[in-house]
Design a protein around this motif. Structure first.
Motif, PDB file in Angstrom:
ATOM      1  N   ILE A 111      -0.171  -9.418  -4.331  1.00  0.00           N
ATOM      2  CA  ILE A 111      -1.372 -10.100  -3.838  1.00  0.00           C
ATOM      3  C   ILE A 111      -1.533  -9.891  -2.339  1.00  0.00           C
ATOM      4  O   ILE A 111      -2.605  -9.497  -1.855  1.00  0.00           O
ATOM      5  CB  ILE A 111      -1.320 -11.599  -4.167  1.00  0.00           C
ATOM      6  N   SER A 112      -0.471 -10.148  -1.595  1.00  0.00           N
ATOM      7  CA  SER A 112      -0.559 -10.026  -0.139  1.00  0.00           C
ATOM      8  C   SER A 112      -0.775  -8.577   0.280  1.00  0.00           C
ATOM      9  O   SER A 112      -1.514  -8.304   1.231  1.00  0.00           O
ATOM     10  CB  SER A 112       0.694 -10.598   0.530  1.00  0.00           C
ATOM     11  N   SER A 113      -0.161  -7.632  -0.429  1.00  0.00           N
ATOM     12  CA  SER A 113      -0.329  -6.219  -0.094  1.00  0.00           C
ATOM     13  C   SER A 113      -1.766  -5.766  -0.319  1.00  0.00           C
ATOM     14  O   SER A 113      -2.325  -5.012   0.489  1.00  0.00           O
ATOM     15  CB  SER A 113       0.628  -5.353  -0.926  1.00  0.00           C
ATOM     16  N   VAL A 114      -2.358  -6.239  -1.416  1.00  0.00           N
ATOM     17  CA  VAL A 114      -3.748  -5.873  -1.700  1.00  0.00           C
ATOM     18  C   VAL A 114      -4.685  -6.437  -0.637  1.00  0.00           C
ATOM     19  O   VAL A 114      -5.566  -5.728  -0.121  1.00  0.00           O
ATOM     20  CB  VAL A 114      -4.162  -6.376  -3.104  1.00  0.00           C
ATOM     21  N   VAL A 115      -4.495  -7.707  -0.300  1.00  0.00           N
ATOM     22  CA  VAL A 115      -5.341  -8.328   0.723  1.00  0.00           C
ATOM     23  C   VAL A 115      -5.147  -7.634   2.066  1.00  0.00           C
ATOM     24  O   VAL A 115      -6.118  -7.301   2.756  1.00  0.00           O
ATOM     25  CB  VAL A 115      -5.034  -9.833   0.842  1.00  0.00           C
ATOM     26  N   TYR A 116      -3.892  -7.402   2.439  1.00  0.00           N
ATOM     27  CA  TYR A 116      -3.611  -6.770   3.727  1.00  0.00           C
ATOM     28  C   TYR A 116      -4.164  -5.349   3.773  1.00  0.00           C
ATOM     29  O   TYR A 116      -4.761  -4.931   4.777  1.00  0.00           O
ATOM     30  CB  TYR A 116      -2.101  -6.752   3.969  1.00  0.00           C
ATOM     31  N   ALA A 117      -3.984  -4.613   2.665  1.00  0.00           N
ATOM     32  CA  ALA A 117      -4.503  -3.247   2.612  1.00  0.00           C
ATOM     33  C   ALA A 117      -6.024  -3.241   2.719  1.00  0.00           C
ATOM     34  O   ALA A 117      -6.616  -2.394   3.402  1.00  0.00           O
ATOM     35  CB  ALA A 117      -4.063  -2.565   1.318  1.00  0.00           C
ATOM     36  N   GLY A 118      -6.659  -4.213   2.049  1.00  0.00           N
ATOM     37  CA  GLY A 118      -8.113  -4.286   2.115  1.00  0.00           C
ATOM     38  C   GLY A 118      -8.612  -4.573   3.514  1.00  0.00           C
ATOM     39  O   GLY A 118      -9.605  -3.993   3.965  1.00  0.00           O
ATOM     40  N   LEU A 119      -7.902  -5.445   4.233  1.00  0.00           N
ATOM     41  CA  LEU A 119      -8.339  -5.824   5.570  1.00  0.00           C
ATOM     42  C   LEU A 119      -8.009  -4.771   6.624  1.00  0.00           C
ATOM     43  O   LEU A 119      -8.616  -4.755   7.687  1.00  0.00           O
ATOM     44  CB  LEU A 119      -7.693  -7.158   5.962  1.00  0.00           C
ATOM     45  N   THR A 120      -7.051  -3.915   6.350  1.00  0.00           N
ATOM     46  CA  THR A 120      -6.660  -2.897   7.334  1.00  0.00           C
ATOM     47  C   THR A 120      -7.146  -1.507   6.965  1.00  0.00           C
ATOM     48  O   THR A 120      -6.868  -0.545   7.686  1.00  0.00           O
ATOM     49  CB  THR A 120      -5.126  -2.872   7.490  1.00  0.00           C
ATOM     50  N   SER A 121      -7.862  -1.379   5.855  1.00  0.00           N
ATOM     51  CA  SER A 121      -8.373  -0.072   5.435  1.00  0.00           C
ATOM     52  C   SER A 121      -9.639   0.278   6.208  1.00  0.00           C
ATOM     53  O   SER A 121     -10.159  -0.505   7.009  1.00  0.00           O
ATOM     54  CB  SER A 121      -8.684  -0.092   3.934  1.00  0.00           C
TER      55      SER A 121
END
Length: 481
Positions: free
Chosen positions: A291-301
């Motif tokens: 969950i955190s990886s998906v959110v973080y990846a989305g915000l830093t992509s």
């Protein structure tokens, strides 16, 4: 108009005594659980002098009264001839008006609500430690306050005692809160949480850098179980907490009363701790990481700006539905995995934007003394992180300032995410939120805060003076719908 008169009218407008399943109050609101919510005349209720606004959330019809809610509540129950109930009883009754998803979110909210004061204090402490320990303010920007003063170095070290207790031992708070919510033995919940963060275990933050053959384990002969801690982990604690509550309730049903004091705690706690470290902990860790990886990846992509714009624009509506409670778990997981959260700064900016829209309404309505009695306290509380009076008392009442705030929030969120702003922790979700931002991002976050203040204000004033100018009251008041 007296409170007695308003109380009588409110009783009539919500459908009478027969339509009240339960009624209670909090710091500013009456909370009704209605047999038939459709019977409530929302428009007429909102026009009562004592009422600042209304909304429905988590199966409860809530009427905003303000700081004198207790006096109004006492008058209402006397006029209505009903008995008030506790907030917990009202929440339980309200679940009959909720679907499965709403019940799930309500349960999640009830777990984290008791923890929020500690999380906010922790955020302020970490923010203050930022200022004195990480920002080079002295000697031409070459040294921190801590480096120059032994006193402040001691304060910096001492405050971590509290910060560590709040964030590192968070699972203890979660498992206690679940036990309290489920009506099971709270001390068992506390003990379960302690077994997840015991000093015997390898600290969760040290797992990644530790070779597999160096991780300690319990050797049962036929199996080995890794001794890994779950410091700051949210989902493993939630899963373990609910398992303990379910086991305790079911064991208590079948165990004779005269031996329950001995048998129930043993048969509930020991299996839960074993399952938590062998099954639920690793599964929860994996789920939280995804969950955190998906959110973080989305915000830093490269599309992070789009995610930010959508989140910034829609966060305030999420508050109305109650869906915003899930962000607490995501923020805490981001903090545990990445050492900070890039989601929470957008929440703080959204709160600021709602307050700024109210300031715009204060300007438009500057000659309306009655309206200012509601709008000024609402704006102040919003800037300090409490958005309900602003959102439900002003912005949603007139719609266009709410949309202006959402727009300003979206612009500010794009700036925050586009600049990589990270917060050390959850903090006060308003102007003081800057204290929780990592030092290297404070300047750009301040710029985002300026946008969250200026854009909603200007949009609200512009719409109030142009599109709605023909409908403004002669006093310069709020447009009449």
């Amino acid at each position: 108009m007296s409170k007695n008169s308003d109380a009588k009218q409110l009783l009539e407008l919500i459908g009478g005594k027969e339509n009240i399943a339960a009624v209670t109050h909090c710091a500013t609101r009456l909370r009704f659980v209605l047999q038939d919510p459709q019977q409530a005349d929302v428009d007429k209720i909102g026009k009562l002098v004592s009422v600042k606004g209304t909304f429905t959330q988590a199966g409860q019809f809530q009427v905003i009264i303000g700081n004198d809610v207790l006096a109004f509540y006492n008058e209402f129950v006397k006029v209505a001839g009903v008995d008030g109930v506790s907030k917990e009883a009202a929440k339980s009754a309200a679940k009959h008006n909720m679907n499965v998803m709403q019940r799930l979110l309500a349960n999640l909210a009830e777990i984290f609500s008791p923890l929020i004061p500690a999380l906010v204090v922790g955020g302020l402490i970490l923010g203050f430690r930022n200022v004195i320990g990480d920002i080079k303010l002295l000697e031409d920007g070459t040294k921190t306050i801590v480096e120059q003063s032994q006193f402040w170095a001691g304060v910096h070290s001492f405050l971590w005692l509290i910060g560590e207790a709040i964030f590192m031992f968070l699972p203890v708070g979660i498992t206690w809160s679940i036990s309290k919510k489920m009506g099971t033995t709270q001390i068992l919940g506390i003990i379960l949480g302690l077994t997840l963060v015991s000093p015997q275990l390898l600290n969760a933050y040290a797992v990644v850098g530790t070779p597999a053959d160096k991780i300690p384990f319990w050797n049962f002969g036929f199996a080995k179980v890794q001794m890994i801690g779950y410091q700051a982990q949210v989902i493993p604690a939630i899963l373990a907490g609910f398992l303990l509550a379910i086991l305790e309730k079911n064991v208590r049903r079948v165990v004779p009363e005269y031996v329950s004091m001995i048998v129930v705690p043993f048969l509930a706690l020991v299996p839960t701790v074993l399952v938590a470290h062998t099954v639920l902990g690793p599964i929860g860790w994996a789920i939280g990481k995804v969950i955190s990886s998906v959110v973080y990846a989305g915000l830093t992509s490269s599309f992070g700006w789009l995610f930010a714009a959508i989140f910034g624009f829609t966060y305030a509506p999420l508050v109305i539905t109650g869906l915003h409670h899930m962000t607490n778990a995501i923020d805490l997981q981001l903090m545990a995995q990445f050492g900070g959260t890039n989601l929470w700064p957008m929440i703080a900016l959204s709160n600021i934007a709602q307050g700024s829209a109210v300031v715009g309404m204060i300007y438009l309505n500057r000659h309306n003394e009655e309206e200012k009695q509601v709008s000024i306290p609402a704006a102040v509380s919003c800037y300090l992180g409490v958005t309900e009076p602003a959102m439900f008392g002003i912005n949603l009442k007139y719609i266009f300032p709410f949309l202006c705030a959402m727009t300003g929030s979206a612009f500010a969120a794009v700036i925050s995410v586009g600049s990589g702003v990270m917060a050390n922790s959850i903090g006060v979700g308003g102007l003081p939120g800057i204290l929780s931002i990592k030092p290297q991002f404070m300047v750009i976050f301040f710029l985002a805060m300026v946008v969250a203040v200026v854009v909603p204000f200007l949009l609200t004033v512009a719409l109030g003076k142009t599109r709605y100018s023909a409908k403004l009251q002669n006093t310069g008041g709020i447009p009449v719908k």
